[in-house]
Design a protein around this motif. Structure first.
Motif, mmCIF file in Angstrom:
data_model
loop_
_atom_site.group_PDB
_atom_site.id
_atom_site.type_symbol
_atom_site.label_atom_id
_atom_site.label_comp_id
_atom_site.label_asym_id
_atom_site.label_seq_id
_atom_site.Cartn_x
_atom_site.Cartn_y
_atom_site.Cartn_z
ATOM 1 N N LYS A 1 -4.317 18.681 8.324
ATOM 2 C CA LYS A 1 -4.945 17.586 9.366
ATOM 3 C C LYS A 1 -3.513 16.698 9.377
ATOM 4 N N VAL A 2 -2.987 16.260 8.316
ATOM 5 C CA VAL A 2 -1.905 15.236 8.109
ATOM 6 C C VAL A 2 -0.715 15.962 9.021
ATOM 7 N N GLY A 3 -0.520 17.192 9.004
ATOM 8 C CA GLY A 3 0.609 17.912 9.439
ATOM 9 C C GLY A 3 0.523 17.859 11.131
ATOM 10 N N ASP A 4 -0.590 17.900 11.487
ATOM 11 C CA ASP A 4 -1.054 18.293 12.915
ATOM 12 C C ASP A 4 -0.732 16.620 13.249
ATOM 13 N N LYS B 1 1.947 4.115 15.450
ATOM 14 C CA LYS B 1 0.580 4.173 15.619
ATOM 15 C C LYS B 1 0.309 5.423 14.941
ATOM 16 N N GLY B 2 0.940 6.654 14.877
ATOM 17 C CA GLY B 2 0.688 7.813 14.210
ATOM 18 C C GLY B 2 0.603 7.675 12.714
ATOM 19 N N MET C 1 1.021 -1.305 0.027
ATOM 20 C CA MET C 1 -0.108 0.009 0.210
ATOM 21 C C MET C 1 0.859 0.954 -0.104
ATOM 22 N N PHE C 2 0.236 2.267 -0.334
ATOM 23 C CA PHE C 2 0.864 3.608 -0.240
ATOM 24 C C PHE C 2 0.098 4.914 -0.278
ATOM 25 N N THR D 1 -5.320 5.788 7.983
ATOM 26 C CA THR D 1 -6.658 5.413 8.026
ATOM 27 C C THR D 1 -7.481 6.681 7.721
ATOM 28 N N TYR D 2 -7.091 7.869 8.002
ATOM 29 C CA TYR D 2 -7.555 9.242 7.538
ATOM 30 C C TYR D 2 -7.321 9.229 6.252
ATOM 31 N N LEU D 3 -6.167 9.141 5.311
ATOM 32 C CA LEU D 3 -6.122 9.167 4.219
ATOM 33 C C LEU D 3 -7.070 8.021 3.321
ATOM 34 N N GLU D 4 -7.058 7.085 3.667
ATOM 35 C CA GLU D 4 -8.115 6.058 3.254
ATOM 36 C C GLU D 4 -9.530 6.442 3.117
ATOM 37 N N SER D 5 -9.848 6.974 4.392
ATOM 38 C CA SER D 5 -11.279 7.464 4.267
ATOM 39 C C SER D 5 -11.495 8.539 3.062
#
Length: 443
Positions: free
Chosen positions: A79-82, A132-133, A43-44, A139-143
């Motif tokens: 969001k990803v930066g945070d 974990k991060g 995956m990527f 998970t967020y990007l997959e959504s």
């Protein structure tokens, strides 16, 4: 040495001070998991922004060789930066040496960069809090995937669809689906009759039939591995007659960005439109048709052109009508060379995008079928035949390979079908055929 260490410390302190007031603007992020014994689980995710400000998320498609691209808003980068800051990913030291080496285990890596700061990343045995991060980010990007599919993706059906009352079309012949199995065997036998020593022909001993769906079109693929025979059929509603070769199929051969010998740009889109530049308004193409076939005359704007497919692209010439549906070239032809430098990877790139019908292949010389198969193989990292190796080695995207295609595990769904159908058409052709037999094609 002391000055170098001091510089690094100052840079780190500057980063801490800058980030204390909030997360800086994320410039780039990527995460990759691959290798191991199960490559299909690779995956990527990759977030990029270009000079024009376009923000894009790339990720693996439904099949492991597919890639989808989704435009995203600035909020995604924020969001990803945070999350990077929350889980301390910006503190990664790079490579984390594992305590134990597990052979055939998948590898994981990530990299990121904030505007105005150096790129950072990690790989190897990444610490648990950071892992974990990364999981939360993925998970967020997959959504964000939604229902986005890779171009040309086909969902495999788990069982054969109900084809009662339907017809199957392979580009040449319509078959009543109610009598599918015997009809397909008969068709295959006809093709193979003069390829065997048996004067009565040989019915292939084994067929593998399955279906895939592309939008509302169901494909039924029939293969005989013993006789290297393959054909792709799709469902046609009763009464929906088809030309031997129609507009939709011609568009596949036209699609692409070309540089014309007249100095102009010619862009034919995959939905049958023409653009004189990437920013220009697209206009629909028009073809002259007969009752049972289609004429290779295309209207671009207000001008009609006769066109031929070539190894490098297309040849256009203005036409003069001789008699009904017959035209003669006027003036010097315009040679169109397809642009292969924009990720298209080949003259016959559509073999990775759409299922090919045998009717269209009937307009292509045998030597060009070999080119199609070799180009498709080379795109997936396989060695092409000696016949076309030198030509393909000159392409900017070509990477040297040692092995020939073995099975189809490295091909996407559409590529599996098309490679089989192209190889089948090649094997069943007369070795002594001449290009003159193919009016749509010219060298």
């Amino acid at each position: 040495m002391k000055r170098t260490v001091l510089s690094i410390v100052v840079l780190m302190l500057a980063s801490v001070v800058a980030w204390a007031d909030g997360t800086p603007q994320l410039k780039y992020f990527s995460y990759r998991r691959g290798g191991g014994m199960l490559p299909e689980t690779s995956m990527f995710y990759e977030l990029t922004r270009d000079k024009e400000g376009h923000k894009t998320l790339k990720m693996r498609g439904d099949c492991w060789l597919e890639e989808i691209e989704i435009p995203v808003a600035e909020e995604v980068f924020q969001k990803v930066g945070d999350l990077i800051m929350e889980y301390g990913l910006h503190k990664s030291i790079g490579y984390y040496k594992p305590e134990k080496i597990i052979h055939d285990a998948p590898s994981v890596s990530f990299s990121a960069a904030f505007e105005g700061y150096s790129m950072f990343g990690g790989s190897g045995d990444i610490p648990l809090p950071m892992s974990k991060g990364l999981g939360v980010i993925c998970t967020y990007l997959e959504s964000l995937r939604g229902n986005t599919k890779a171009r040309g993706h086909l969902d495999q059906l788990q069982k054969m669809p109900d084809l009662t009352g339907m017809q199957l079309f392979n580009g040449i012949e319509l078959v009543n689906a109610d009598k599918m199995e015997p009809e397909l065997i008969n068709i295959a036998t006809d093709y193979l009759a003069d390829k065997t020593d048996d004067p009565n022909g040989v019915v292939p001993a084994y067929f593998r039939t399955y279906a895939r769906r592309d939008d509302n079109r169901t494909y039924v693929v029939v293969e005989s591995s013993h006789y290297k025979y393959a054909d792709a059929y799709f469902v046609v509603q009763p009464g929906g007659g088809r030309h031997l070769i129609d507009r939709e199929e011609l568009v596949r051969y036209l699609a692409g960005s070309y540089r014309g010998s007249d100095g102009k740009t010619y862009i034919f889109t995959s939905d049958g439109r023409f653009k004189s530049s990437p920013a220009a308004t697209a206009v629909p193409l028009e073809f002259k048709e007969t009752a049972d076939d289609i004429c290779s005359c295309v209207k671009i704007g207000s001008q009609w052109y006769n066109f031929h497919v070539t190894d490098k692209g297309l040849r256009l010439c203005r036409t003069k009508k001789i008699k009904e549906m017959e035209y003669e070239c006027v003036g010097t032809p315009i040679e169109l060379t397809i642009d292969e430098e924009e990720g298209s990877k080949g003259r016959w790139k559509f073999t990775s995008d759409v299922v090919i019908e045998r009717g269209m292949l009937s307009y292509v010389p045998r030597r060009v079928l070999r080119k199609m198969a070799d180009e498709l193989s080379a795109r997936r990292g396989f060695k092409p035949s000696d016949e076309n190796k030198a030509e393909l080695e000159g392409r900017s995207w070509y990477k040297d390979a040692q092995s020939q295609p073995s099975g189809k595990k490295n091909f996407s769904d559409i590529e599996q079908i098309n490679f089989s159908v192209i190889e089948s058409a090649y094997n069943l052709r007369d070795e002594d055929e001449k290009d003159d037999d193919f009016p749509l094609y010219e060298e």
